[in-house]
Design an enzyme around this catalytic site. Structure first.
Site, mmCIF file in Angstrom:
data_model
loop_
_atom_site.group_PDB
_atom_site.id
_atom_site.type_symbol
_atom_site.label_atom_id
_atom_site.label_comp_id
_atom_site.label_asym_id
_atom_site.label_seq_id
_atom_site.Cartn_x
_atom_site.Cartn_y
_atom_site.Cartn_z
ATOM 1 N N SER A 135 -2.666 13.652 3.083
ATOM 2 C CA SER A 135 -2.949 12.222 3.054
ATOM 3 C C SER A 135 -3.557 11.896 1.687
ATOM 4 C CB SER A 135 -3.939 11.883 4.172
ATOM 5 O OG SER A 135 -4.371 10.543 4.065
ATOM 6 N N LYS A 161 1.503 11.421 3.007
ATOM 7 C CA LYS A 161 1.095 10.103 3.527
ATOM 8 C C LYS A 161 0.376 9.366 2.413
ATOM 9 C CE LYS A 161 -2.702 8.951 6.556
ATOM 10 N NZ LYS A 161 -3.332 9.219 7.866
ATOM 11 N N LYS A 163 -1.906 6.059 1.349
ATOM 12 C CA LYS A 163 -2.732 4.960 1.827
ATOM 13 C C LYS A 163 -2.231 3.691 1.144
ATOM 14 C CE LYS A 163 -5.768 7.108 4.411
ATOM 15 N NZ LYS A 163 -6.045 6.728 5.809
ATOM 16 N N ASP A 188 -0.222 4.616 5.529
ATOM 17 C CA ASP A 188 -1.339 4.288 6.421
ATOM 18 C C ASP A 188 -2.106 3.118 5.826
ATOM 19 O OD1 ASP A 188 -3.494 4.196 8.142
ATOM 20 O OD2 ASP A 188 -4.172 6.254 7.763
ATOM 21 N N GLU A 213 1.397 3.575 9.690
ATOM 22 C CA GLU A 213 0.210 3.811 10.523
ATOM 23 C C GLU A 213 -0.736 2.618 10.465
ATOM 24 O OE1 GLU A 213 -1.456 7.602 9.543
ATOM 25 O OE2 GLU A 213 -3.342 7.236 10.570
ATOM 26 N N ASP A 238 -3.440 4.471 15.075
ATOM 27 C CA ASP A 238 -4.567 5.376 14.844
ATOM 28 C C ASP A 238 -5.809 4.686 15.434
ATOM 29 O OD1 ASP A 238 -6.763 6.765 13.789
ATOM 30 O OD2 ASP A 238 -6.083 6.769 11.725
ATOM 31 N N LYS A 262 -6.574 11.790 17.076
ATOM 32 C CA LYS A 262 -7.755 12.376 16.427
ATOM 33 C C LYS A 262 -8.744 12.666 17.541
ATOM 34 C CE LYS A 262 -7.421 9.973 11.999
ATOM 35 N NZ LYS A 262 -7.959 8.857 11.193
ATOM 36 N N GLY A 290 -6.498 13.411 10.669
ATOM 37 C CA GLY A 290 -7.653 14.113 10.109
ATOM 38 C C GLY A 290 -8.728 13.142 9.704
HETATM 39 O O1 OSB Z 1 -6.926 6.758 8.665
HETATM 40 O O2 OSB Z 1 -6.137 8.685 8.869
HETATM 41 C C1 OSB Z 1 -7.034 7.958 8.453
HETATM 42 C C2 OSB Z 1 -9.592 9.959 6.427
HETATM 43 C C3 OSB Z 1 -10.760 9.342 6.811
HETATM 44 C C4 OSB Z 1 -10.701 8.273 7.668
HETATM 45 C C5 OSB Z 1 -9.475 7.827 8.153
HETATM 46 C C6 OSB Z 1 -8.298 8.461 7.791
HETATM 47 C C7 OSB Z 1 -8.364 9.531 6.880
HETATM 48 C C8 OSB Z 1 -7.187 10.221 6.365
HETATM 49 C C9 OSB Z 1 -7.398 11.606 5.820
HETATM 50 O O3 OSB Z 1 -6.094 9.722 6.255
HETATM 51 C C10 OSB Z 1 -6.821 12.659 6.663
HETATM 52 C C11 OSB Z 1 -7.301 14.040 6.254
HETATM 53 O O4 OSB Z 1 -6.666 14.630 5.384
HETATM 54 O O5 OSB Z 1 -8.306 14.520 6.815
HETATM 55 MG MG MG Z 2 -5.121 6.527 9.801
#
Ligand code: OSB
Ligand code: MG
Length: 369
Positions: A135, A161, A163, A188, A213, A238, A262, A290
């Protein structure tokens, strides 16, 4: 097994690279580790609440408070037969999923250790390695992002992924897609859009994304169902899915075609298992999200992703992508085919490095009956 003592540790671990989402930028991960003691064993759990209420309403402070004043007192002195019983002790506590999950997951670790098996065996997981992706946060420029994607693709990540947020979306995704036409790619938004942005979100349909996402409000299910009828790309929820019931509601009204599970967001492994099974029954694929976990939370994520309906690669990157030196060992390492190996030891399969823990610990409390 009998719960004799519970310890809470707050730690601060510097991230190797700051992580920026539509809700903000983090350079250091502050989190709580929970240690649950029987006479002779210790189970570990990680609380994934962040320092501020940006991803969810929980914070490190609220989790410390709810664990100390409500959850730990409910757990101390209990005798556990099945870890699926634990969520029942906490039934009177509304919300605070991340706090509940930390304590429940530590008890799952213990339950596996008591039986002398790995947590994967206890859950009935079927894989010895799990497919993973990375991510990637929002960067100051598209050039900076392209360099980071290049680095991760070169390291062997086969799923990326990105952001996104308004003004960091279509052009950015186009640039990455043009450079890597075959890369498994998803985005995401962390709730950065509204239904007024349908036109922008529809533009993303042209890039063959695996999923979008959480495009809309963090608590919404209804508007996502409306949006899904206007998009070809599957919506993945999510933030909106806090419990098995939220998953059921989302599936019943067509709010998503994929769910990101999660463990922290849904209140622990028992709820995560229920959501997994519900989605499998509806032929809706899931994947493991994550929260920038240490190796303790990461181990649980890897174990969870061994279940059969975890069809898409997880946000479970190699330990080195997050921290120079973790609090538990061994590190998770990326294999040549974009997987990480499932720990084989008893329980969660990672061991706390006591020296490292002492070095990063900023707060501590111990409770016993
Ligand atoms: O939205 O998935 C999310 C990290 C912190 C809070 C929200 C998110 C995330 C990530 C990172 O996308 C995922 C990871 O590599 O741990
Ligand atoms: Mg997310």
């Amino acid at each position: 097994m009998h719960i004799k003592r519970v310890e809470l540790y707050q730690i601060e671990l510097p991230l190797v690279h700051p992580f920026e989402t539509s809700f903000g930028r983090e350079s250091t991960r502050t989190c709580i580790l929970v240690a649950v003691h029987t006479d002779d064993l210790i189970g570990w759990g990680e609380c994934v609440a962040m320092s501020g209420p940006w991803y969810s309403s929980e914070t490190v402070e609220t989790a410390w408070h709810v664990l100390s004043d409500f959850l730990v007192p409910l757990a101390l002195g209990q005798t556990v037969d099945e870890p699926t019983d634990v969520s029942g002790w906490f039934a009177r506590v509304r919300g605070h999923q991340m706090a509940r999950a930390a304590l429940e997951n530590a008890i799952w670790d213990l339950a596996a250790q008591v039986r002398g098996v790995s947590l994967t065996q206890l859950l009935g997981g079927t894989r010895t390695e799990v497919p993973v992706g990375v991510s990637i946060g929002i960067e100051p420029t598209v050039d900076a992002l392209m360099n980071i994607v290049t680095q991760y693709v070169d390291e062997g990540y086969q799923r990326v992924k990105l952001k996104i947020k308004p003004a960091w979306d279509v052009a950015v995704v186009r640039a990455v897609r043009e450079r890597w036409p075959d890369l498994l790619l998803q985005v995401d938004a962390n709730s950065a859009y509204t239904l007024d942005d349908v036109a922008i979100l529809r533009e993303l349909d042209q890039f063959g994304l695996l999923l979008i996402e959480q495009p809309l409000h963090h608590d919404d299910i209804v508007d996502h169902a409306t949006l899904q009828t206007q998009l070809q790309t599957p919506i993945c929820l999510d933030e909106s899915i806090h419990s098995p019931d939220h998953a059921r509601w989302a599936l019943e009204i067509g709010a998503c075609r994929i769910i990101n599970i999660k463990v922290g967001r849904v209140g622990g492994l028992s709820a995560a298992l229920q959501i997994h099974d519900l989605c499998a029954a509806h032929q809706v694929p899931v994947w493991c999200g994550g929260m920038l976990e240490t190796n303790i939370g990461r181990a649980v994520n890897v174990v969870l992703a061994t279940l059969p309906n975890f069809i898409l690669p997880g946000d479970i990157s190699a330990s080195a992508r997050y921290y120079q030196q973790d609090v538990a060992e061994p590190d998770f390492v990326l294999s040549a085919n974009s997987t990480v190996a499932v720990p084989q030891g008893t329980g969660i399969g990672v061991t706390v490095d006591r020296e490292r823990l002492a070095a990063v610990q900023t707060r501590y409390v111990s409770f016993s009956k």
